[in-house]
Design a protein around this motif. Structure first.
Motif, mmCIF file in Angstrom:
data_model
loop_
_atom_site.group_PDB
_atom_site.id
_atom_site.type_symbol
_atom_site.label_atom_id
_atom_site.label_comp_id
_atom_site.label_asym_id
_atom_site.label_seq_id
_atom_site.Cartn_x
_atom_site.Cartn_y
_atom_site.Cartn_z
ATOM 1 N N VAL A 25 50.313 23.328 24.112
ATOM 2 C CA VAL A 25 48.975 23.424 24.709
ATOM 3 C C VAL A 25 48.394 24.816 24.481
ATOM 4 O O VAL A 25 49.066 25.842 24.647
ATOM 5 C CB VAL A 25 49.030 23.095 26.212
ATOM 6 N N GLY A 26 47.133 24.855 24.100
ATOM 7 C CA GLY A 26 46.473 26.117 23.796
ATOM 8 C C GLY A 26 46.072 26.897 25.029
ATOM 9 O O GLY A 26 46.235 26.445 26.171
ATOM 10 N N ARG A 27 45.536 28.079 24.817
ATOM 11 C CA ARG A 27 45.174 28.985 25.905
ATOM 12 C C ARG A 27 44.167 28.353 26.862
ATOM 13 O O ARG A 27 43.220 27.697 26.445
ATOM 14 C CB ARG A 27 44.620 30.289 25.324
ATOM 15 N N ALA A 28 44.412 28.583 28.155
ATOM 16 C CA ALA A 28 43.561 28.045 29.231
ATOM 17 C C ALA A 28 43.519 26.519 29.222
ATOM 18 O O ALA A 28 42.571 25.912 29.730
ATOM 19 C CB ALA A 28 42.153 28.613 29.160
ATOM 20 N N GLY A 29 44.566 25.902 28.660
ATOM 21 C CA GLY A 29 44.625 24.452 28.621
ATOM 22 C C GLY A 29 45.017 23.854 29.954
ATOM 23 O O GLY A 29 45.454 24.548 30.883
ATOM 24 N N ARG A 30 44.837 22.531 30.056
ATOM 25 C CA ARG A 30 45.145 21.813 31.292
ATOM 26 C C ARG A 30 46.218 20.772 31.027
ATOM 27 O O ARG A 30 46.138 20.034 30.045
ATOM 28 C CB ARG A 30 43.889 21.120 31.850
ATOM 29 N N VAL A 31 47.207 20.733 31.894
ATOM 30 C CA VAL A 31 48.335 19.813 31.769
ATOM 31 C C VAL A 31 48.366 18.919 33.003
ATOM 32 O O VAL A 31 48.367 19.412 34.138
ATOM 33 C CB VAL A 31 49.670 20.578 31.657
ATOM 34 N N VAL A 32 48.394 17.604 32.787
ATOM 35 C CA VAL A 32 48.471 16.653 33.895
ATOM 36 C C VAL A 32 49.703 15.775 33.688
ATOM 37 O O VAL A 32 49.835 15.112 32.653
ATOM 38 C CB VAL A 32 47.204 15.784 33.993
ATOM 39 N N LEU A 33 50.608 15.787 34.662
ATOM 40 C CA LEU A 33 51.825 14.980 34.605
ATOM 41 C C LEU A 33 51.546 13.640 35.277
ATOM 42 O O LEU A 33 51.256 13.582 36.468
ATOM 43 C CB LEU A 33 52.972 15.704 35.309
ATOM 44 N N ILE A 34 51.664 12.556 34.494
ATOM 45 C CA ILE A 34 51.336 11.220 34.977
ATOM 46 C C ILE A 34 52.571 10.333 35.044
ATOM 47 O O ILE A 34 52.815 9.647 36.036
ATOM 48 C CB ILE A 34 50.283 10.565 34.055
ATOM 49 N N GLY A 35 53.366 10.326 33.953
ATOM 50 C CA GLY A 35 54.514 9.438 33.878
ATOM 51 C C GLY A 35 55.560 9.752 34.927
ATOM 52 O O GLY A 35 55.813 10.919 35.245
ATOM 53 N N MET A 36 56.154 8.685 35.467
ATOM 54 C CA MET A 36 57.215 8.842 36.464
ATOM 55 C C MET A 36 58.563 8.747 35.768
ATOM 56 O O MET A 36 58.876 7.726 35.147
ATOM 57 C CB MET A 36 57.084 7.767 37.539
ATOM 58 N N GLY A 37 59.338 9.804 35.840
ATOM 59 C CA GLY A 37 60.645 9.817 35.194
ATOM 60 C C GLY A 37 61.634 10.558 36.068
ATOM 61 O O GLY A 37 61.841 10.230 37.230
ATOM 62 N N GLY A 38 62.228 11.592 35.515
ATOM 63 C CA GLY A 38 63.190 12.366 36.284
ATOM 64 C C GLY A 38 62.516 13.166 37.383
ATOM 65 O O GLY A 38 61.322 13.454 37.336
ATOM 66 N N SER A 39 63.285 13.527 38.391
ATOM 67 C CA SER A 39 62.735 14.292 39.512
ATOM 68 C C SER A 39 62.522 15.754 39.149
ATOM 69 O O SER A 39 61.791 16.472 39.837
ATOM 70 C CB SER A 39 63.669 14.197 40.718
ATOM 71 N N GLU A 40 63.149 16.213 38.053
ATOM 72 C CA GLU A 40 62.977 17.584 37.602
ATOM 73 C C GLU A 40 62.799 17.596 36.092
ATOM 74 O O GLU A 40 63.266 16.703 35.388
ATOM 75 C CB GLU A 40 64.188 18.447 37.991
ATOM 76 N N ALA A 41 62.101 18.631 35.603
ATOM 77 C CA ALA A 41 61.868 18.758 34.162
ATOM 78 C C ALA A 41 61.887 20.226 33.789
ATOM 79 O O ALA A 41 61.493 21.087 34.586
ATOM 80 C CB ALA A 41 60.523 18.140 33.785
ATOM 81 N N PRO A 42 62.343 20.553 32.570
ATOM 82 C CA PRO A 42 62.315 21.951 32.115
ATOM 83 C C PRO A 42 60.873 22.413 31.937
ATOM 84 O O PRO A 42 60.051 21.709 31.336
ATOM 85 C CB PRO A 42 63.057 21.902 30.778
ATOM 86 N N LEU A 43 60.551 23.570 32.487
ATOM 87 C CA LEU A 43 59.192 24.089 32.413
ATOM 88 C C LEU A 43 59.178 25.375 31.605
ATOM 89 O O LEU A 43 59.835 26.352 31.982
ATOM 90 C CB LEU A 43 58.639 24.355 33.817
ATOM 91 N N PRO A 44 58.443 25.398 30.487
ATOM 92 C CA PRO A 44 58.348 26.634 29.700
ATOM 93 C C PRO A 44 57.438 27.639 30.420
ATOM 94 O O PRO A 44 56.243 27.758 30.111
ATOM 95 C CB PRO A 44 57.760 26.161 28.378
ATOM 96 N N VAL A 45 58.017 28.352 31.355
ATOM 97 C CA VAL A 45 57.231 29.223 32.232
ATOM 98 C C VAL A 45 56.457 30.275 31.454
ATOM 99 O O VAL A 45 55.301 30.579 31.778
ATOM 100 C CB VAL A 45 58.160 29.895 33.277
ATOM 101 N N SER A 46 57.068 30.834 30.423
ATOM 102 C CA SER A 46 56.373 31.881 29.671
ATOM 103 C C SER A 46 55.100 31.337 29.027
ATOM 104 O O SER A 46 54.078 32.027 28.988
ATOM 105 C CB SER A 46 57.298 32.481 28.604
ATOM 106 N N ARG A 47 55.136 30.096 28.536
ATOM 107 C CA ARG A 47 53.932 29.496 27.951
ATOM 108 C C ARG A 47 52.865 29.296 29.030
ATOM 109 O O ARG A 47 51.685 29.599 28.815
ATOM 110 C CB ARG A 47 54.280 28.147 27.314
ATOM 111 N N VAL A 48 53.281 28.799 30.172
ATOM 112 C CA VAL A 48 52.332 28.578 31.274
ATOM 113 C C VAL A 48 51.676 29.889 31.687
ATOM 114 O O VAL A 48 50.454 29.961 31.887
ATOM 115 C CB VAL A 48 53.043 27.920 32.477
#
Length: 346
Positions: free
Chosen positions: A257-280
């Motif tokens: 995702v590019g700069r100032a982008g928006r991410v919306v999590l919709i799909g239901m899967g695992g209760s936790e997911a790896p988050l690339p914090v530095s990218r965010v």
């Protein structure tokens, strides 16, 4: 047995008694209470949540502890009205919004009724759902549909509402480049909705050829990530709609995702997911989840009526109520399955 109004006193319902244990039983036809209408259910889409409950008996904290009727993507015809409702609605075709909020809590009052802590949602334990012949629904959540919509389209306004809500949360607008991970029913309607909201480009990823072909038919670019990993696709979206529910997929997609982008999590899967914090952090990404929807039916209906969203392409299989188990398991033996619809009156 039927009453003088022609409405039966009993009905058939597909009841889940535990993982893999579904039976069709006779139950009393509900009487609509104050503010409710009784709907003759004519079409119900099967959702991934129905399949999860059937296979595993739970989704996260929601556990099937007693017999449960599944199904929440429903449409039909109003056959009678309870006290305090508009009797002229009898005979009208309706799409059912499956959540009934309390209407008075700190979430409902500002309009965020999808977050109501006392929400009663069809087919979410312990609330019975719509795999049955008749259903009592609060009047304001039985949305009248125009004659131009098929009964299947009326039922599938529910998954379309998920896509409408996600696109609103992502603020999809003209000029956006949208990435949608997962070409299941939600991903496919999200692709059409994003285009209707003005996105200039939509890329949909999956590994199943027939679903990718449906994405192309919906006007999106399709990427088979089993052949070309997303990381090398050189696509930088302004919006990510994550529909797969697969933790590893969401982490990889966020990295694109590019700069100032928006991410919306919709799909239901695992209760936790790896988050690339530095990218965010470095790209100042906005990240949010979605939980159902609120105030979406008028928009969803308009999108279908105008032809900007086509729901008929999602329907791959149809079953009578006695075949409800087949509707829930068809995807395990038919790779072309997308959306199975149950017709309770058959």
């Amino acid at each position: 047995m039927t009453t003088t109004s022609g409405i039966p006193t009993t009905m058939r319902a597909a009841v889940l008694h535990g993982p893999g244990k579904l039976s069709v039983e006779n139950r009393p036809v509900p009487a609509p209470g104050p503010g409710e209408v009784l709907v003759r259910v004519e079409a119900v889409g099967t959702c991934g949540s129905d399949v999860h409950y059937y296979r595993e008996g739970r989704i996260g904290d929601f556990v099937v502890r007693e017999p449960l009727v599944l199904g929440h993507e429903a449409a039909g015809t109003v056959v009678t009205c309870g006290p305090g409702t508009d009797e002229r609605r009898t005979g009208r075709r309706v799409s059912i919004e499956p959540g009934t909020p309390c209407g008075s809590c700190g979430e409902c009052r500002p309009g965020r009724y999808n977050l109501c802590p006392d929400m009663r949602f069809l087919a979410t334990p312990p609330v019975d759902g719509a795999f049955c012949e008749y259903l009592a629904v609060r009047e304001e959540f039985a949305h009248e549909v125009p004659d131009t919509l098929t009964i299947e389209e009326a039922a599938l306004l529910e998954p379309l509402s998920v896509a409408v809500w996600a696109c609103r949360k992502a603020r999809v607008a003209p000029g956006d480049r949208v990435l949608i991970t997962g070409a299941g029913p939600i991903g496919l309607v999200a692709a059409q909705t994003a285009r209707a909201f003005g996105a200039r480009e939509v890329l949909v990823t999956d590994v199943l050829p027939h679903r990718l072909e449906l994405a192309r038919a919906a006007g999106a670019t399709a990427l088979d990530v089993s052949r070309t990993p997303l990381s090398v696709a050189e696509y930088t979206p302004t919006v990510l709609l994550e529909c797969s529910g697969v933790p590893a997929v969401s982490g990889e997609a966020i990295r694109t995702v590019g700069r100032a982008g928006r991410v919306v999590l919709i799909g239901m899967g695992g209760s936790e997911a790896p988050l690339p914090v530095s990218r965010v952090q470095n790209y100042e990404l906005e990240l949010t989840g979605t939980f159902r929807y609120a105030h979406t039916w008028p928009t969803a209906m308009s999108l279908v009526e105008s032809g900007r969203v086509r729901l008929d392409s999602l329907v791959s299989h149809g079953y009578g109520l006695a075949e409800a188990e087949s509707a829930l398991t068809v995807a395990t033996h038919d790779a072309t399955a997308v959306k199975a619809v149950i017709y309770p009156q058959r």
